[in-house]
Scaffold this motif. Sequence first.
Motif, PDB file in Angstrom:
ATOM      1  N   LEU B  39       0.818  -1.204   0.000  1.00  0.00           N
ATOM      2  CA  LEU B  39       0.000   0.000   0.000  1.00  0.00           C
ATOM      3  C   LEU B  39       0.859   1.264   0.000  1.00  0.00           C
ATOM      4  N   GLU B  40       2.108   1.118   0.482  1.00  0.00           N
ATOM      5  CA  GLU B  40       2.998   2.286   0.570  1.00  0.00           C
ATOM      6  C   GLU B  40       3.527   2.681  -0.808  1.00  0.00           C
ATOM      7  N   THR B  41       3.498   1.753  -1.734  1.00  0.00           N
ATOM      8  CA  THR B  41       4.086   2.066  -3.040  1.00  0.00           C
ATOM      9  C   THR B  41       3.021   2.283  -4.123  1.00  0.00           C
ATOM     10  N   ILE B  42       1.778   2.574  -3.698  1.00  0.00           N
ATOM     11  CA  ILE B  42       0.744   2.915  -4.671  1.00  0.00           C
ATOM     12  C   ILE B  42       1.208   4.131  -5.472  1.00  0.00           C
ATOM     13  N   ALA B  43       1.078   4.060  -6.787  1.00  0.00           N
ATOM     14  CA  ALA B  43       1.457   5.178  -7.683  1.00  0.00           C
ATOM     15  C   ALA B  43       2.894   5.618  -7.464  1.00  0.00           C
ATOM     16  N   GLN B  44       3.755   4.667  -7.198  1.00  0.00           N
ATOM     17  CA  GLN B  44       5.176   4.961  -7.021  1.00  0.00           C
ATOM     18  C   GLN B  44       5.775   5.411  -8.351  1.00  0.00           C
ATOM     19  N   GLU B  76      -1.260  18.836  -8.503  1.00  0.00           N
ATOM     20  CA  GLU B  76      -1.382  18.943  -7.060  1.00  0.00           C
ATOM     21  C   GLU B  76      -0.031  18.753  -6.364  1.00  0.00           C
ATOM     22  N   THR B  77       0.791  17.856  -6.889  1.00  0.00           N
ATOM     23  CA  THR B  77       2.030  17.508  -6.184  1.00  0.00           C
ATOM     24  C   THR B  77       3.268  17.998  -6.922  1.00  0.00           C
ATOM     25  N   GLY B  78       3.060  18.796  -7.991  1.00  0.00           N
ATOM     26  CA  GLY B  78       4.195  19.316  -8.753  1.00  0.00           C
ATOM     27  C   GLY B  78       4.956  20.352  -7.954  1.00  0.00           C
ATOM     28  N   ILE B  79       6.288  20.352  -8.103  1.00  0.00           N
ATOM     29  CA  ILE B  79       7.087  21.352  -7.385  1.00  0.00           C
ATOM     30  C   ILE B  79       7.895  22.216  -8.361  1.00  0.00           C
ATOM     31  N   GLN B  80       7.864  21.838  -9.645  1.00  0.00           N
ATOM     32  CA  GLN B  80       8.431  22.721 -10.661  1.00  0.00           C
ATOM     33  C   GLN B  80       7.718  22.425 -11.976  1.00  0.00           C
ATOM     34  N   ARG B 105       2.361   9.780  -4.254  1.00  0.00           N
ATOM     35  CA  ARG B 105       1.880   8.483  -3.734  1.00  0.00           C
ATOM     36  C   ARG B 105       0.739   8.694  -2.741  1.00  0.00           C
ATOM     37  N   ALA B 106       0.978   9.625  -1.813  1.00  0.00           N
ATOM     38  CA  ALA B 106      -0.016   9.847  -0.753  1.00  0.00           C
ATOM     39  C   ALA B 106      -1.318  10.383  -1.352  1.00  0.00           C
ATOM     40  N   ALA B 107      -1.193  11.298  -2.300  1.00  0.00           N
ATOM     41  CA  ALA B 107      -2.391  11.896  -2.892  1.00  0.00           C
ATOM     42  C   ALA B 107      -3.211  10.843  -3.626  1.00  0.00           C
TER      43      ALA B 107
END
Lengths: 456, 624
Positions: B39-44, B76-80, B105-107
């Motif tokens: 579950l931790e690597t969803i959408a890794q 949502e999770t982009g930083i650049q 991953r979290a999102a």
Amino acid sequence: MLEDTIIARATPPGIGGLGVVRISGRRALAVAEKIFEAGRKTRGGFPVRRPVFGTVRDPERPSALDEAFLTYFKAPRSYTREDVVEISAHGSPAVLEAIVRLGVEAGARPAGPGEFTLRAFLNGRLDIIQAEAVNDLVRSVSLGQARVSSRQLGGSLSRRVARLRGRLVSLLSGIEAGLEFPDEGLRTGPAAAIKALASLIPEVERLVASYERGQAIGEGVTLALVGRANVGKSTLFNALLGDERAIVTPYPGTTRDFLRETVVIGEAVFHLVDMAGLGRPSHPVEKRGVALGRRIAREADGLVVVLDASKAWSAEDGRLLRGFAGKKAVVVLNKSDLPRGLDERRVRASAGSSPVLEVSALKGRNIDPLRQALRTRFAPDAGQDEEVVLHARQRDRLQGTLEALKKAEALLAGRGPEELAAEELREAVRLVGELAGEVRTEEVLGEVFGRFCVGK
Amino acid sequence: MSRGDGFDIVVVGAGHAGCEAAAAASAMGLRTCLITIGLETIAQMSCNPAIGGLAKGHLVREIDALGGLMGVLADETGIQFRLLNRSRGGAVQGPRAQCDKAAYRAAMRRRLEKTENLTVSQGAVSEVVVRKSAAAGVRTLDGTLLPARAVVLAPGTFLDGVIHIGPRSHPAGRAGEPPSVELAGQLKALGLRTVRLKTDTPMRLDRETVDWREFPPQPGDEEPVPFSYRTRRPLLNKVACHIGYTNAATHAVIRRNLESSPLFQGKIMGVGPRYCPSIEDKVVRFPERTRHQFFLEPEGLDAPEIYVNGLSTSLPLDVQKEVLATIPGLDRARVLRPGYGIAYDAVSSVELLPTLETRKVRGLYLAGQINGTSGYEEAAAQGLMAGINAALAVREKPPFVLRRDEAYIGVLIDDLVSTGVDEPYRLFTSRAEHRLLLRIDNAGRRLMGYGRALGLVPDEVWDEHLAARGRVGRALAYLEKTRIRTETGDRVSLAEYLRKPEIRLGDVLEYGRFKEKLSGEDERYIESETKYAGYIKKQEKEIAKAMRTDAMKIPAGFDYRLVPGLTREAVEKCEQRRPASLGEARKVPGITPAAVQNIGLYLEIGRKRRGPGIDVPRETAPDE
């Protein structure tokens, strides 16, 4: 393919010393074995590519139909890349038809026209240029066409086109690499691309221009004989043909319909059209002839303008010469055997770059120099190795390629969007690919990865 | 493990393909189970920390227009954020974002866990249950059976994966995770042909140990362009990437150590991608290059890892360290995770129908790297299409297949199912025949209607899309009808003026009185449509022509054996399916484009008994 085996006579219809029947397909050998009996027993079937003497037989009847040679070409080393058998018999139409019939009874199917070449094309033995060349070669009217066709069948034009295509793909891949990998500094600058185009464009231009000669030795050049009534067009027509084809009388307006005949001069093929004089018609029938004549003259590839050297210069002559300005022409001063009435300087002043020749069609004087003048004017020689485009289809693709390249050049020079220049080059690659009958897109990427180090 | 009474659809693997498949199927109202080994690597994002780019950014936008998730989450999770090829025309501009891997991953996990009809569970699938040549569910390693009416397999590189670092190798699906050996074996047993592929990843460095003064920054755009039609809040650049180069010393180290590379030892059995070569590959293939570019990309806002994009390698760890030591600024960098090569099985994608269902097992859909593609975006696009089609099939509705001329997704899937792959497949804009028509600025026009019809596009997004269409239509009409006098004294319409290469829409609008507020997207669309106008018209004509060719009728009793160049297999398939048109023949499994061309040529020839040109096309079909 599969069970479908075709048979047809390969030599023209009519009576000849020899006639050949060709069979192609998976069952070619099986069909041949049913209808042909080798003179000496051959162990393990017919030898490959070596003629075997024997007789053609109807399996249902005891007596032989004809003596013949059979040659077996094993797939894929044959014209169609399938198993091919050729039976060379005596050239009686009845015998050859009987052989074909026997072949059909033995399981082959009568081939449609050109089906052997079609199979060669579909099985990848020939590309489309080569297929066209086969057809040209067997239909060659002139030796020049035969020579060019045979070279093209050998793949000379195909190779030339392939090289051209390679250079286009290479240029395109440079631009594509810059578009696909903007962060990698791979950009082929417009300057480099323009430089590449500067050498590609003239090459394509030369190929397009070679169609002029290609047409002359292939499809033929249509030449219209134009002039006032009674200047001796029909006499000249006959003289050029070396035959009494047109009816000649001393009366103006004898020719009301038009006549069309083909004559080969050197290697060039000319379709000469004789027609009514273009002066002022007096008879309604003549009138229609004149209108038709004008249309034919407009649509012809070139003109032979005929003037009467024994008559004084008239406004009509001037109108005639000016009327077709812009059309390639040769000017003939006919009736040079009669006392001179025409001021030659006025003719030359109006003729522009067209050569002017004195001829007496009636006496057959200067006919050969006229033939030579037609040849150099309408079918200029190309160098021996110069590739010649024989087909309008090929010329059209090359013309399209040329236009696309010029647009690409203009876009790059004008700092237009590179993706549009790429679009034009893609079009050029597609057209050149079509010229050789193949279309592939994966290739550009292949070249991108071969030449450029990408991999951010 | 949640089981209930069984599911409509089970999705195996929660990478980028699996997540989209599960989200789409559940949003379409089907009871869906997404099963993952962790579950931790969803959408890794198991390779680089970025989404988008040329063609890939196009894909994300198309996914978004159809109602998929990748675009929303990347925003949502982009930083650049950067729009690549900003200086070029609209067709070759592609958005790209560096993303915070952990945040992504979290999102995704949050979103999936909130999704109605969707159960997310942990487990390792060992088998697809097949009954009467149809998928009936999956079985996990511990023997649990999950019945379902359709199965979407998206296991990534896990099928018989083997990781190589120098001469050492060990079975693994991804760094630190076990491979699926059983599943790989079962797929082969089902008769699905596989190909062996490989890919390399670079080392991850500790950001604190990099001397950043040595590397010029590559900042994000001042006005970031979002991926998603749903993104409302402005996007912010929070980090920069940095650019560096290898040098002669680096290349010398690599050359000296080539024999320890598994690639050159012939150990990795598999074909790697040409477009993403390892650094040892680049050094060998381009000996004349004195340096190679690389990028230092942060894996997240707070993550310690720096991804060294451009230095993929499977050389031994000590050689990797030696390589870094030759590069000023990285000479003291600590390796948090070594680069590695991974070889894995992919199913030959010609085993698939255009719906991504396998030809051999009904109800079994494959998506992502298992089909031989590389890239998150390619995976997500396939996942979305597989999920949609699985849902449609369960509902007994007609399939959803996009054409090559309407979407990059269509190009991607058509390439896969009709030609297959012999290296990891990546999408490029040049793979599209009609590149000028497939743009980020018209993705909504091309595809949102489909997404809406499938029930994947919410009301407010659809309404905004319709409003934008109206606005843009009025703007285009205004540009056509408003005429101005140019510097050279010509009277031209604003649209004609805009066609000049150096003129932008902003310049043109200054002249006039168009009062409506246009969005960045509107402006890009208007510019593209105006500047490409002639080309667009031409391409649309070509498409119409191709469609007419596809409409060419094949007579009912047509004897395929008469067409030369057709294999026995092709003849049999055509005889079984009896396609009514050339377009249908194109879709018969196992029929190559060349075969279709030959059939077309043969039909054409039969029709044109006489005509100009060569002897060949004058051919008469003997059965007529």
